[in-house]
Design a protein around this motif. Structure first.
Motif, PDB file in Angstrom:
ATOM      1  N   PRO A  63       0.811  -1.226   0.000  1.00 42.14           N
ATOM      2  CA  PRO A  63       0.000   0.000   0.000  1.00 42.14           C
ATOM      3  C   PRO A  63       0.841   1.271   0.000  1.00 42.14           C
ATOM      4  O   PRO A  63       0.337   2.345  -0.318  1.00 42.14           O
ATOM      5  N   LEU A  64       2.132   1.157   0.328  1.00 36.65           N
ATOM      6  CA  LEU A  64       2.982   2.351   0.372  1.00 36.65           C
ATOM      7  C   LEU A  64       3.572   2.730  -0.974  1.00 36.65           C
ATOM      8  O   LEU A  64       4.093   3.819  -1.147  1.00 36.65           O
ATOM      9  N   ARG A  65       3.498   1.812  -1.943  1.00 36.85           N
ATOM     10  CA  ARG A  65       4.169   2.081  -3.220  1.00 36.85           C
ATOM     11  C   ARG A  65       3.757   3.405  -3.866  1.00 36.85           C
ATOM     12  O   ARG A  65       4.601   4.117  -4.389  1.00 36.85           O
ATOM     13  N   PRO A  66       2.469   3.776  -3.828  1.00 35.59           N
ATOM     14  CA  PRO A  66       2.074   5.031  -4.471  1.00 35.59           C
ATOM     15  C   PRO A  66       2.743   6.283  -3.884  1.00 35.59           C
ATOM     16  O   PRO A  66       2.700   7.332  -4.509  1.00 35.59           O
ATOM     17  N   LEU A  67       3.369   6.169  -2.706  1.00 34.27           N
ATOM     18  CA  LEU A  67       4.096   7.327  -2.166  1.00 34.27           C
ATOM     19  C   LEU A  67       5.323   7.654  -3.008  1.00 34.27           C
ATOM     20  O   LEU A  67       5.880   8.751  -2.935  1.00 34.27           O
ATOM     21  N   GLY A  68       5.751   6.711  -3.821  1.00 32.79           N
ATOM     22  CA  GLY A  68       6.919   6.941  -4.667  1.00 32.79           C
ATOM     23  C   GLY A  68       6.516   7.720  -5.907  1.00 32.79           C
ATOM     24  O   GLY A  68       6.581   7.204  -7.021  1.00 32.79           O
ATOM     25  N   LEU A  69       6.150   8.963  -5.731  1.00 30.55           N
ATOM     26  CA  LEU A  69       5.518   9.736  -6.802  1.00 30.55           C
ATOM     27  C   LEU A  69       6.405   9.921  -8.019  1.00 30.55           C
ATOM     28  O   LEU A  69       5.921   9.909  -9.138  1.00 30.55           O
ATOM     29  N   LEU A  70       7.709  10.148  -7.795  1.00 28.68           N
ATOM     30  CA  LEU A  70       8.555  10.419  -8.950  1.00 28.68           C
ATOM     31  C   LEU A  70       9.600   9.337  -9.192  1.00 28.68           C
ATOM     32  O   LEU A  70      10.373   9.417 -10.128  1.00 28.68           O
ATOM     33  N   VAL A  71       9.648   8.324  -8.331  1.00 29.11           N
ATOM     34  CA  VAL A  71      10.629   7.271  -8.555  1.00 29.11           C
ATOM     35  C   VAL A  71      10.080   6.308  -9.612  1.00 29.11           C
ATOM     36  O   VAL A  71       8.870   6.194  -9.791  1.00 29.11           O
ATOM     37  N   PRO A  72      10.980   5.598 -10.304  1.00 27.90           N
ATOM     38  CA  PRO A  72      10.546   4.816 -11.464  1.00 27.90           C
ATOM     39  C   PRO A  72       9.517   3.726 -11.173  1.00 27.90           C
ATOM     40  O   PRO A  72       8.692   3.418 -12.015  1.00 27.90           O
ATOM     41  N   ARG A  73       9.586   3.100  -9.965  1.00 29.68           N
ATOM     42  CA  ARG A  73       8.692   1.965  -9.729  1.00 29.68           C
ATOM     43  C   ARG A  73       7.706   2.263  -8.602  1.00 29.68           C
ATOM     44  O   ARG A  73       7.482   1.446  -7.716  1.00 29.68           O
ATOM     45  N   SER A 120      11.127  22.111  -6.288  1.00 30.18           N
ATOM     46  CA  SER A 120      10.610  21.697  -7.587  1.00 30.18           C
ATOM     47  C   SER A 120      11.723  21.586  -8.628  1.00 30.18           C
ATOM     48  O   SER A 120      11.770  20.639  -9.418  1.00 30.18           O
ATOM     49  N   ALA A 121      12.620  22.559  -8.600  1.00 28.97           N
ATOM     50  CA  ALA A 121      13.728  22.539  -9.558  1.00 28.97           C
ATOM     51  C   ALA A 121      14.639  21.347  -9.301  1.00 28.97           C
ATOM     52  O   ALA A 121      15.123  20.704 -10.242  1.00 28.97           O
ATOM     53  N   LEU A 122      14.874  21.032  -8.035  1.00 26.25           N
ATOM     54  CA  LEU A 122      15.721  19.879  -7.725  1.00 26.25           C
ATOM     55  C   LEU A 122      15.068  18.588  -8.208  1.00 26.25           C
ATOM     56  O   LEU A 122      15.729  17.716  -8.772  1.00 26.25           O
ATOM     57  N   LEU A 123      13.761  18.462  -8.001  1.00 29.66           N
ATOM     58  CA  LEU A 123      13.066  17.255  -8.459  1.00 29.66           C
ATOM     59  C   LEU A 123      13.173  17.127  -9.975  1.00 29.66           C
ATOM     60  O   LEU A 123      13.355  16.032 -10.510  1.00 29.66           O
ATOM     61  N   MET A 124      13.080  18.252 -10.662  1.00 24.58           N
ATOM     62  CA  MET A 124      13.228  18.205 -12.116  1.00 24.58           C
ATOM     63  C   MET A 124      14.654  17.800 -12.487  1.00 24.58           C
ATOM     64  O   MET A 124      14.875  16.976 -13.372  1.00 24.58           O
ATOM     65  N   LEU A 125      15.627  18.360 -11.791  1.00 30.83           N
ATOM     66  CA  LEU A 125      17.019  18.043 -12.074  1.00 30.83           C
ATOM     67  C   LEU A 125      17.307  16.552 -11.890  1.00 30.83           C
ATOM     68  O   LEU A 125      18.053  15.938 -12.632  1.00 30.83           O
ATOM     69  N   LEU A 126      16.692  15.957 -10.864  1.00 31.79           N
ATOM     70  CA  LEU A 126      16.955  14.548 -10.585  1.00 31.79           C
ATOM     71  C   LEU A 126      16.183  13.618 -11.509  1.00 31.79           C
ATOM     72  O   LEU A 126      16.702  12.607 -11.952  1.00 31.79           O
ATOM     73  N   PRO A 132      14.734  12.552 -16.752  1.00 34.13           N
ATOM     74  CA  PRO A 132      14.536  11.511 -17.770  1.00 34.13           C
ATOM     75  C   PRO A 132      13.131  10.935 -17.775  1.00 34.13           C
ATOM     76  O   PRO A 132      12.590  10.622 -18.829  1.00 34.13           O
ATOM     77  N   LEU A 133      12.546  10.811 -16.587  1.00 30.67           N
ATOM     78  CA  LEU A 133      11.176  10.304 -16.539  1.00 30.67           C
ATOM     79  C   LEU A 133      10.178  11.416 -16.815  1.00 30.67           C
ATOM     80  O   LEU A 133       9.226  11.243 -17.563  1.00 30.67           O
ATOM     81  N   ILE A 134      10.385  12.574 -16.191  1.00 28.91           N
ATOM     82  CA  ILE A 134       9.424  13.676 -16.302  1.00 28.91           C
ATOM     83  C   ILE A 134       9.310  14.160 -17.745  1.00 28.91           C
ATOM     84  O   ILE A 134       8.207  14.386 -18.251  1.00 28.91           O
ATOM     85  N   ARG A 172       2.708  14.410 -12.591  1.00 29.40           N
ATOM     86  CA  ARG A 172       3.008  14.252 -11.171  1.00 29.40           C
ATOM     87  C   ARG A 172       3.910  15.371 -10.668  1.00 29.40           C
ATOM     88  O   ARG A 172       3.705  15.935  -9.591  1.00 29.40           O
ATOM     89  N   TRP A 173       4.955  15.672 -11.456  1.00 31.29           N
ATOM     90  CA  TRP A 173       5.875  16.730 -11.044  1.00 31.29           C
ATOM     91  C   TRP A 173       5.155  18.067 -10.983  1.00 31.29           C
ATOM     92  O   TRP A 173       5.352  18.848 -10.040  1.00 31.29           O
ATOM     93  N   ALA A 174       4.294  18.332 -11.977  1.00 28.05           N
ATOM     94  CA  ALA A 174       3.560  19.596 -11.982  1.00 28.05           C
ATOM     95  C   ALA A 174       2.632  19.678 -10.778  1.00 28.05           C
ATOM     96  O   ALA A 174       2.513  20.730 -10.141  1.00 28.05           O
TER      97      ALA A 174
END
Lengths: 436, 185
Positions: A262-272, B122-128, B131-133, B155-157
């Motif tokens: 259930p915690l996986r969705p917290l990974g908003l910007l990580v690949p998985r 926000s800028a740091l998240l974009m920097l990291l 490739p996905l964003i 998501r980033w926005a």
């Protein structure tokens, strides 16, 4: 009084305009104390990241060309061993980045210090700093891009990241040795008092205006403290709070893709960090069948698992299904720092070893029939073959494996990196254990 | 020993440590040259490029960009001489210089950090995660995972928007409280 050091090279005393002049850097926050506290926060993360990084290296097959140094056999348990070590590696790696950037900001005046070289020792120190800064930026940057599967470079990631870390850590060790007195003095003089200062009471650290007196006392020429501080726009605790919060946010996102569920969705910007679906085969894939060059035609009814050893045996999928099955919850733990735990059903590998004619300890070379991709085979040492939870899996979560997850059969072994859990198995060659 | 310090600039331990450090660098250089990392020039370019990109592009860029909101918020470049504060409380108090009238300066809540903090995060998240964003990793990422990079930009926005809104809300609360406190005096 005799000079403490050979006079510097004949470089003009007056620094060129711009950042070479100390008045250029006006932030009142900079100084040995700020740098020390940022560095102290960074160090434990780097230590954990480095140790888990070297462990990851050991967990991969210890004998591919070019690697060495590991004399111990990767253990066969606990089951979540690699999940934990590699999860920590990516979590601490990501969490360290905001702190690293803050550290570099706090010491940037030193890049432009004038004169650029004061003595042989000073010159060597600056070279070692290039190793430290370059090494740190290199390993963190390549790591972050690698977990997103963005291979923007031409070199091979694994050795480059590995050897890059040598450069970084060697530079760091020297740096810590040289700066230890500065750090201890900063804490001795100020303790944690600056953290109590609000914006209105934020004071700058004193620059040592008298060079020789400074050098006699601090052992270094100049500090990063400003000679012409501007008014503070944020307190030190505000800055550190921002850095800490960002670091924590990144750590939470990274942890979410390891803990999953259930915690996986917290990974908003990580690949998985996204759920794949709700079916029995809907979980994170660590390499699709398309990427491996495996199609439906390759896995038809004429597939046979070939066991080699004192006895050679060919088994169809139906014959494998008819053998006694075991079911275990086991993780796929990827080097990219994510884990997924599923319920796998299949034949224990040690049963297959006995079928191939080996009664005692056995090692096995498992080969895939996939056409492309690296890591198409792996050798499992005897401790892993003997582990009752090491399976040749045929089903997952009660359903047949999907093609992407390795149909018709894959191995799933506790404590190993995901890439060593070979999918689309064609061949298993058993033998008595040989010397490592 | 004094002679050594005079010529070298530090103690012998410093020299030993430096040699050990450069020995490690030398070993890595050998590995790079013998092809163990795959592309020696590429490795060197990325290594040196990383330093260059951070120290001479990224850091100056964000420092310069930071000047705009600072100026808009009325932050002066430097303190006039009579307001200069020098020291972080040295124990002997020798250097301590308190500006005149500091204690009666009214507390102003500035919007500056309420803009800077969300923008920096926000800028740091974009920097990291660019490739996905920005979908640059789409090809390899989708091949490996079977998923698409679609959705990361949204998501980033969304994270950026939430950070800005929360920061603005905290700013409003702080202003209201400071205003109430001012009226009470």
């Amino acid at each position: 009084m005799p000079a403490a050091r050979r006079p510097p090279l004949p470089i003009p005393e007056n620094p060129p305009p711009g950042p070479f002049r100390r008045e250029f850097f006006a932030s009142p926050l900079r100084g040995p104390w700020l740098t020390s506290i940022i560095g102290s926060s960074l160090l434990p993360l780097i230590v954990i990241c480095a140790v888990t990084g070297f462990l990851s290296h050991a967990a991969y097959d210890p004998r591919p060309a070019g690697f060495s140094l590991y004399f111990f056999n990767w253990p066969s348990g606990p089951t979540y061993l690699y999940s934990v070590t590699q999860g920590l590696h990516v979590i601490t790696g990501l969490a360290a980045i905001p702190i690293l950037l803050a550290k570099l900001w706090s010491v940037i005046p030193k890049l432009f210090e004038w004169p650029p070289v004061l003595s042989v020792a000073h010159g060597l120190e600056r070279l070692a700093l290039a190793m430290l800064v370059g090494g740190a930026l290199f390993v963190f940057f390549t790591g972050v891009l690698n977990i997103q599967v963005y291979y923007a470079w031409s070199f091979s990631f694994i050795p480059a990241h590995y050897y890059g870390s040598f450069v970084f850590l060697a530079g760091l060790a020297l740096h810590l040795g040289v700066k230890a007195p500065v750090i201890f003095r900063a804490y001795r003089e100020h303790g944690l008092a600056p953290l109590h200062q609000r914006l209105d009471s934020t004071l700058a650290e004193s620059p040592e205006s008298d060079r020789m007196a400074a050098e006699a006392k601090t052992g270094e020429e100049t500090t990063t403290a400003p000679v012409a501080p501007g008014p503070p726009t944020v307190s030190r605790r505000g800055l550190l709070g921002l850095v800490g919060a960002t670091s924590l946010g990144l750590a939470v996102m990274a942890a979410a893709q390891v803990i999953g569920g259930p915690l996986r969705p917290l990974g908003l910007l990580v690949p998985r960090g996204r759920s794949v679906g709700s079916g029995p085969n809907d979980f994170q894939i660590n390499k699709t069948a398309a990427a491996a060059g495996v199609g439906p035609a390759d896995v038809g009814g004429d597939w046979r698992l070939v066991l080699e050893g004192p006895r050679r045996v060919e088994l169809s999928r139906d014959e494998l299904m008819a053998m006694p099955q075991a079911t275990h919850r086991l993780p796929i733990a990827c080097v990219e720092g994510w884990t997924t735990v599923q319920s796998w059903t299949g034949v224990p590998i040690r049963d297959l070893a006995r079928m191939a004619g080996i009664e005692g300890p056995a090692q096995v070379l498992v080969e895939s029939f996939q056409k492309t991709g690296g890591f198409t085979s792996t050798t499992l040492s005897p401790n892993k073959v003997a582990n009752p939870r090491a399976l040749l899996a045929l089903r997952v979560n009660g359903a047949d494996l999907s093609l992407d997850h390795g149909f018709p059969a894959r191995i799933i072994v506790p404590a190993l990196p995901g890439v060593r859990n070979i999918k689309w198995v064609g061949n298993m060659a058993f033998s008595a254990p040989t010397e490592a | 020993m004094k002679r050594f310090r005079y010529e070298y600039g530090a103690g012998p331990l410093h020299l030993v440590g430096s040699i050990a450090t450069f020995a490690v660098a030398g070993y890595v250089a050998l590995r790079v040259v013998d092809g163990s990392v795959g592309a020696p020039i590429g490795f060197l370019v990325w290594f040196v490029g990383a330093i260059f990109l951070h120290d001479f592009v990224l850091l100056p860029l964000y420092s310069l960009l930071d000047r705009l909101p600072r100026r808009a918020a009325g932050v002066r470049r430097s303190l006039p001489d009579d307001e200069r504060r020098l020291v972080l409380g040295r124990r002997e108090g020798k250097w301590l210089v308190e500006p005149a009238g500091a204690s009666v300066r009214p507390r102003r809540v500035s919007w500056l950090n309420h803009l800077r903090f969300p923008v920096m995060v926000s800028a740091l998240l974009m920097l990291l995660f660019f490739p996905l964003i920005l979908g640059l990793a789409e090809e390899d990422y989708s091949m490996v995972s079977g998923q698409s990079t679609d959705g990361f930009l949204e998501r980033w926005a969304l994270i950026t928007a939430v950070l800005l809104v929360v920061s603005a809300a905290i700013y409003v609360v702080r202003r209201v409280r400071a205003g109430a406190a001012g009226r009470e005096r």
